[in-house]
Design an enzyme around this catalytic site. Structure first.
Site, PDB file in Angstrom:
ATOM      1  N   SER A 108       0.499   4.656  -8.415  1.00  0.00           N
ATOM      2  CA  SER A 108      -0.225   5.491  -7.474  1.00  0.00           C
ATOM      3  C   SER A 108       0.349   6.906  -7.496  1.00  0.00           C
ATOM      4  O   SER A 108       0.346   7.555  -8.548  1.00  0.00           O
ATOM      5  CB  SER A 108      -0.182   4.861  -6.068  1.00  0.00           C
ATOM      6  N   GLU A 206      -7.068   4.962 -13.132  1.00  0.00           N
ATOM      7  CA  GLU A 206      -7.543   4.178 -11.985  1.00  0.00           C
ATOM      8  C   GLU A 206      -7.499   5.064 -10.756  1.00  0.00           C
ATOM      9  O   GLU A 206      -6.874   6.122 -10.779  1.00  0.00           O
ATOM     10  CB  GLU A 206      -6.677   2.934 -11.793  1.00  0.00           C
ATOM     11  N   HIS A 276      -4.973  -0.199  -7.570  1.00  0.00           N
ATOM     12  CA  HIS A 276      -4.857  -0.493  -6.141  1.00  0.00           C
ATOM     13  C   HIS A 276      -5.672  -1.742  -5.819  1.00  0.00           C
ATOM     14  O   HIS A 276      -6.724  -1.679  -5.164  1.00  0.00           O
ATOM     15  CB  HIS A 276      -5.343   0.686  -5.316  1.00  0.00           C
TER      16      HIS A 276
END
Length: 303
Positions: A108, A206, A276
């Protein structure tokens, strides 16, 4: 290239380069690290708060640097993501960190750090983190096994769990180091000294909680900066809650991928279960892989 690995009993740093850890999660996160047979050393950033950051930039940068330079520690685990890792880049002596390289894990917001390290040819682990997944009752066996495999062993194939099929968006075969991560951080890196170098790489992307038009905007930024022309192939992971507020007035995510990525003519694999989401794969960034988008396989070539 030898990929660094941990061993049961190793002492590892728990640091926070991004957002503050909820107080109730810290002890559970420590216990989760211990459940892997590791001995966590908790740095001050894991207990600090500076607005939406885990302490000041100086504190977080110092913790990260000290964790790498402490030769009694075998690895560095980012306890969570959030926001703020790219604020640290001007404060880090990345050459000194590279000279003391050891297993480094996070995803992330941690993508900003992965990019800076992978640009130097270092490998790192895009994987779930102690205070976001490890502590949780939803930390499923597939995901846990994936973390265990990258930390202590070596996966041979990156394969989705049963019930989550990948899709070929454009067939072809490509070999190169796997790089990338969260799209918003990859996009934010462009134009800086720490921009992601996609040349001859397999680019993984992503994201979460972005409207389709914002995904389009960031992918278009990557296209206009030449990343899809420079890379050898593209792997698209999970796009959790990346939906249009008004679907009837929006392109679909797949249309955006087809219009923005496919014209570069590279192999593109879609719906790799990574990002995620749970269950999720763990990746070794910087590792040489062989992508066969038509066969929907990713083979890990280094150990």
């Amino acid at each position: 290239m030898s990929i660094p690995k941990l061993h049961k009993g190793d002492r590892v740093a728990l640091v926070d380069a991004s957002g503050p850890v909820p107080e109730a999660r810290l002890e559970k996160s420590v216990q989760a690290v211990e459940s892997f047979g590791l001995q966590p050393v908790v740095y001050d950033s894991c207990r600090a708060r500076h607005g939406y950051l885990a302490g000041t930039d100086e504190l977080r940068a110092r913790d990260l640097t000290d964790a790498f330079l402490d030769d009694s520690l075998a690895g560095v685990l980012c306890i969570r993501g959030g926001y703020g890792a790219h604020r640290l880049l001007p404060l880090l002596d990345i050459a000194a960190i590279a000279a003391h390289w050891k297993p480094f894990l996070g995803y992330s917001d941690v993508t900003a750090l992965h990019i800076a390290f992978n640009n130097l040819g270092l490998t790192s682990y895009h994987a779930p983190m102690p205070s976001t997944e490890w502590y949780s009752q939803e930390f499923d066996p597939f995901t846990r096994d994936g973390v265990e495999e990258v930390l202590f062993g070596h996966p041979e194939l990156l394969q989705n769990p049963a019930g989550y099929p990948a899709r070929c968006l454009q067939p072809g075969v490509a070999v190169g180091p796997l790089v990338g991560g969260n799209l918003s951080l990859v996009s934010a890196s462009l134009g800086t000294p720490w921009a992601l170098d996609a040349r001859d790489k397999i680019l993984f992307l992503e994201d979460i909680d972005e409207d389709v038009y914002r995904v389009d905007n960031m992918l278009t930024h990557l296209r206009n900066a030449g990343l899809f022309d420079a890379c050898r192939g593209v792997v698209l992971g999970a796009w959790t809650n990346c939906t249009a507020k008004e679907p009837e007035k929006s392109l679909s995510l797949c249309q955006v991928f087809e219009e923005v990525i496919l014209p570069a003519g590279k192999p593109v694999l879609m719906d790799l279960r990574c990002g995620h989401c749970l269950p999720t794969l763990s990746l070794t960034l910087g590792e040489e892989v062989r992508l066969d988008a038509g066969a929907m396989t990713i083979e890990c070539l280094e150990g």
